[in-house]
Design a protein around this motif. Structure first.
Motif, PDB file in Angstrom:
ATOM      1  N   MET A   1       0.873  -1.648  -0.015  1.00  0.00           N
ATOM      2  CA  MET A   1      -0.342  -0.151   0.517  1.00  0.00           C
ATOM      3  C   MET A   1       0.800   1.903   0.111  1.00  0.00           C
ATOM      4  O   MET A   1       0.567   2.365  -0.408  1.00  0.00           O
ATOM      5  N   ILE A   2       2.056   1.601   0.584  1.00  0.00           N
ATOM      6  CA  ILE A   2       3.210   2.374   0.643  1.00  0.00           C
ATOM      7  C   ILE A   2       3.555   2.534  -0.514  1.00  0.00           C
ATOM      8  O   ILE A   2       3.518   3.952  -1.445  1.00  0.00           O
ATOM      9  N   SER A   3       3.810   1.363  -1.746  1.00  0.00           N
ATOM     10  CA  SER A   3       4.265   1.551  -2.753  1.00  0.00           C
ATOM     11  C   SER A   3       3.324   2.398  -3.533  1.00  0.00           C
ATOM     12  O   SER A   3       3.551   3.085  -4.680  1.00  0.00           O
ATOM     13  N   GLY A   4       2.340   2.078  -3.424  1.00  0.00           N
ATOM     14  CA  GLY A   4       1.168   2.266  -4.699  1.00  0.00           C
ATOM     15  C   GLY A   4       0.912   3.737  -3.611  1.00  0.00           C
ATOM     16  O   GLY A   4       0.682   5.115  -5.009  1.00  0.00           O
ATOM     17  N   THR A   5       0.542   4.066  -2.882  1.00  0.00           N
ATOM     18  CA  THR A   5       0.816   5.503  -2.420  1.00  0.00           C
ATOM     19  C   THR A   5       2.197   6.259  -2.638  1.00  0.00           C
ATOM     20  O   THR A   5       1.692   7.395  -3.615  1.00  0.00           O
ATOM     21  N   CYS A   6       2.851   6.045  -2.825  1.00  0.00           N
ATOM     22  CA  CYS A   6       4.482   6.190  -3.005  1.00  0.00           C
ATOM     23  C   CYS A   6       4.101   6.519  -4.664  1.00  0.00           C
ATOM     24  O   CYS A   6       4.522   8.703  -5.316  1.00  0.00           O
ATOM     25  N   LEU A   7       3.645   5.748  -5.719  1.00  0.00           N
ATOM     26  CA  LEU A   7       3.352   6.093  -6.405  1.00  0.00           C
ATOM     27  C   LEU A   7       2.623   6.882  -7.287  1.00  0.00           C
ATOM     28  O   LEU A   7       3.032   7.238  -8.378  1.00  0.00           O
ATOM     29  N   THR A   8       1.644   6.914  -6.428  1.00  0.00           N
ATOM     30  CA  THR A   8       0.766   8.099  -7.009  1.00  0.00           C
ATOM     31  C   THR A   8       1.259   9.601  -6.637  1.00  0.00           C
ATOM     32  O   THR A   8       0.717  10.525  -7.521  1.00  0.00           O
ATOM     33  N   LEU A   9       1.271   9.676  -5.041  1.00  0.00           N
ATOM     34  CA  LEU A   9       1.675  10.718  -5.204  1.00  0.00           C
ATOM     35  C   LEU A   9       2.388  11.430  -5.467  1.00  0.00           C
ATOM     36  O   LEU A   9       2.883  13.079  -5.443  1.00  0.00           O
ATOM     37  N   SER A  10       3.996  10.602  -5.771  1.00  0.00           N
ATOM     38  CA  SER A  10       4.966  11.263  -6.375  1.00  0.00           C
ATOM     39  C   SER A  10       4.590  11.631  -7.833  1.00  0.00           C
ATOM     40  O   SER A  10       4.920  13.213  -8.043  1.00  0.00           O
ATOM     41  N   ASN A  11       3.618  11.681  -9.017  1.00  0.00           N
ATOM     42  CA  ASN A  11       3.408  11.567  -9.773  1.00  0.00           C
ATOM     43  C   ASN A  11       2.614  12.694  -9.537  1.00  0.00           C
ATOM     44  O   ASN A  11       2.411  13.779 -10.716  1.00  0.00           O
ATOM     45  N   LEU A  12       1.569  13.231  -9.164  1.00  0.00           N
ATOM     46  CA  LEU A  12      -0.385  13.561  -9.055  1.00  0.00           C
ATOM     47  C   LEU A  12      -0.174  14.259  -8.007  1.00  0.00           C
ATOM     48  O   LEU A  12      -0.323  15.050  -8.348  1.00  0.00           O
ATOM     49  N   ALA A  13       1.178  14.140  -6.760  1.00  0.00           N
ATOM     50  CA  ALA A  13       0.635  15.153  -5.733  1.00  0.00           C
ATOM     51  C   ALA A  13       2.370  15.361  -4.843  1.00  0.00           C
ATOM     52  O   ALA A  13       2.354  15.203  -4.075  1.00  0.00           O
ATOM     53  N   PRO A  14       3.171  15.606  -5.818  1.00  0.00           N
ATOM     54  CA  PRO A  14       4.299  15.623  -5.177  1.00  0.00           C
ATOM     55  C   PRO A  14       4.544  16.451  -3.872  1.00  0.00           C
ATOM     56  O   PRO A  14       6.052  16.139  -2.982  1.00  0.00           O
ATOM     57  N   ASN A  15       4.099  17.435  -3.762  1.00  0.00           N
ATOM     58  CA  ASN A  15       3.619  17.842  -2.051  1.00  0.00           C
ATOM     59  C   ASN A  15       3.332  17.522  -0.677  1.00  0.00           C
ATOM     60  O   ASN A  15       2.994  18.596   0.194  1.00  0.00           O
ATOM     61  N   ILE A  16       2.946  16.672  -1.209  1.00  0.00           N
ATOM     62  CA  ILE A  16       2.208  15.307   0.226  1.00  0.00           C
ATOM     63  C   ILE A  16       2.794  14.590   0.725  1.00  0.00           C
ATOM     64  O   ILE A  16       3.733  13.712  -0.293  1.00  0.00           O
ATOM     65  N   GLU A  17       3.596  15.042   1.687  1.00  0.00           N
ATOM     66  CA  GLU A  17       4.148  13.894   2.585  1.00  0.00           C
ATOM     67  C   GLU A  17       3.899  12.508   2.659  1.00  0.00           C
ATOM     68  O   GLU A  17       2.497  12.564   3.027  1.00  0.00           O
ATOM     69  N   ILE A  18       4.325  11.567   2.603  1.00  0.00           N
ATOM     70  CA  ILE A  18       4.765  10.385   3.080  1.00  0.00           C
ATOM     71  C   ILE A  18       5.045   9.365   3.816  1.00  0.00           C
ATOM     72  O   ILE A  18       6.134   9.476   4.259  1.00  0.00           O
ATOM     73  N   PHE A  19       3.194   9.336   5.460  1.00  0.00           N
ATOM     74  CA  PHE A  19       4.581   8.693   6.092  1.00  0.00           C
ATOM     75  C   PHE A  19       3.688   7.381   5.985  1.00  0.00           C
ATOM     76  O   PHE A  19       2.832   6.969   5.877  1.00  0.00           O
ATOM     77  N   ALA A  20       4.494   6.582   6.531  1.00  0.00           N
ATOM     78  CA  ALA A  20       4.412   4.570   7.035  1.00  0.00           C
ATOM     79  C   ALA A  20       4.151   4.547   8.570  1.00  0.00           C
ATOM     80  O   ALA A  20       4.954   5.285   9.226  1.00  0.00           O
TER      81      ALA A  20
END
Length: 315
Positions: free
Chosen positions: A183-202
């Motif tokens: 799930m985190i990898s999928g989240t990284c895939l989407t957000l890094s491309n479509l919303a790179p300003n959103i921070e991702i925490f696990a």
């Protein structure tokens, strides 16, 4: 190692759309007041088969060629991926075999069988599940759909955060549980491309914190048989998920068993929704570490709601 792309996520979204729910985002004034942030819970506990993993399983199964699908599919899973793969195989009309630790919740074993899958039990360790799995594949010739170290699965999981950013504008951060990292990898895939300003925490249990230790060490550290009530988060990172975690995750936070239980109770009590222990880990880590999220708009991915009602962790 095949790394999934944004195009893979977009293709997955089209492929699985007829077979999954666009799950709701829910909020709670009580939880917001407790943590000092605005929380938006993406409720994959309402997903088909009760967990986000329906997305990745469906993308993998529906994308198989006729030749690949001929001998069915197989996997190893503590529960939700196996359940969701059985669901996906049923939609395709092919056989599904799931290797599960004998300690997995009975409700999850029953769910696999309920969707027409076969369960083969193993010992409660990564080495045992992989050894038994190898025997099953050798005997059946089934197509392996890994629970998370699979580009097709990650592309499917990435559709969850794509929905989330469509549903909620102006997110500052997204927090999701981490076990193997699908799930985190999928989240990284989407957000890094479509919303790179959103921070991702696990978010991870203290008693199964190999991803946290890997993140701090800069390389994969694996535990063979961790013990935690968050049964969906016991598996280690693999090379494909480590690529995303090491490249895009801001930080990994951990919570104790009691903190996870208390967060799970809060969600049940204040939001009136059933979530499993793994799904409560993000809220537990935010309650424990409120500073990075103070005053922010924070998405939380509630990954599943498959609970053994006879073995609730506070009973």
């Amino acid at each position: 190692m095949q790394i999934p792309t944004l195009d893979d996520m977009l293709a997955a979204r089209r492929r699985i759309a007829p077979h999954v729910h666009n799950t709701p985002v829910m909020t709670s004034r009580k939880l917001n007041e407790l943590v000092g942030a605005q929380l938006f819970l993406k409720c994959e506990n309402f997903q088909k088969a009760g967990a986000f993993k329906a997305r990745g399983a469906l993308n993998a199964v529906l994308g198989l060629s006729e030749e690949q699908a001929a001998n069915g599919v197989a996997t190893h899973s503590s529960g939700n991926h196996g359940t969701c793969l059985a669901y996906a195989a049923g939609r395709r009309g092919i056989r599904c075999t799931v290797i599960m630790p004998h300690t997995a919740p009975q409700a999850k074993k029953d769910a696999v069988r309920g969707y027409g899958g076969s369960v083969v039990e193993c010992e409660a360790s990564t080495s045992s599940r992989e050894a038994v799995f190898a025997e099953v594949v050798a005997a059946t010739g089934a197509e392996f759909v890994h629970p998370y170290n699979d580009h097709r699965v990650i592309a499917g999981q990435a559709t969850c955060s794509a929905e989330l950013i469509d549903q909620v504008e102006g997110l500052d951060a997204v927090v999701a549980p981490i076990g193997g990292g699908g799930m985190i990898s999928g989240t990284c895939l989407t957000l890094s491309n479509l919303a790179p300003n959103i921070e991702i925490f696990a978010a991870e249990p203290e008693q199964a914190d190999d991803a946290y230790r890997s993140f701090k060490a800069g390389h994969i550290i694996s535990d063979d048989a961790p013990s935690t009530i968050a049964d969906g988060l016991k598996v280690p990172l693999k090379p494909l998920t480590w690529h995303f975690v090491s490249s895009y995750v801001t930080d990994i936070k951990t919570a104790s068993e009691q903190e996870i239980i208390e967060a799970m109770k809060l969600i049940w009590k204040w939001m009136k929704i059933v979530v499993e222990p793994s799904s409560a880990v993000p809220l537990a880590t935010i309650i424990k570490n409120p500073q990075p999220f103070a005053g922010q708009r924070v998405g939380i991915i509630i990954t599943g709601g498959n609970v053994d009602m006879e073995k609730l962790p506070w009973a």
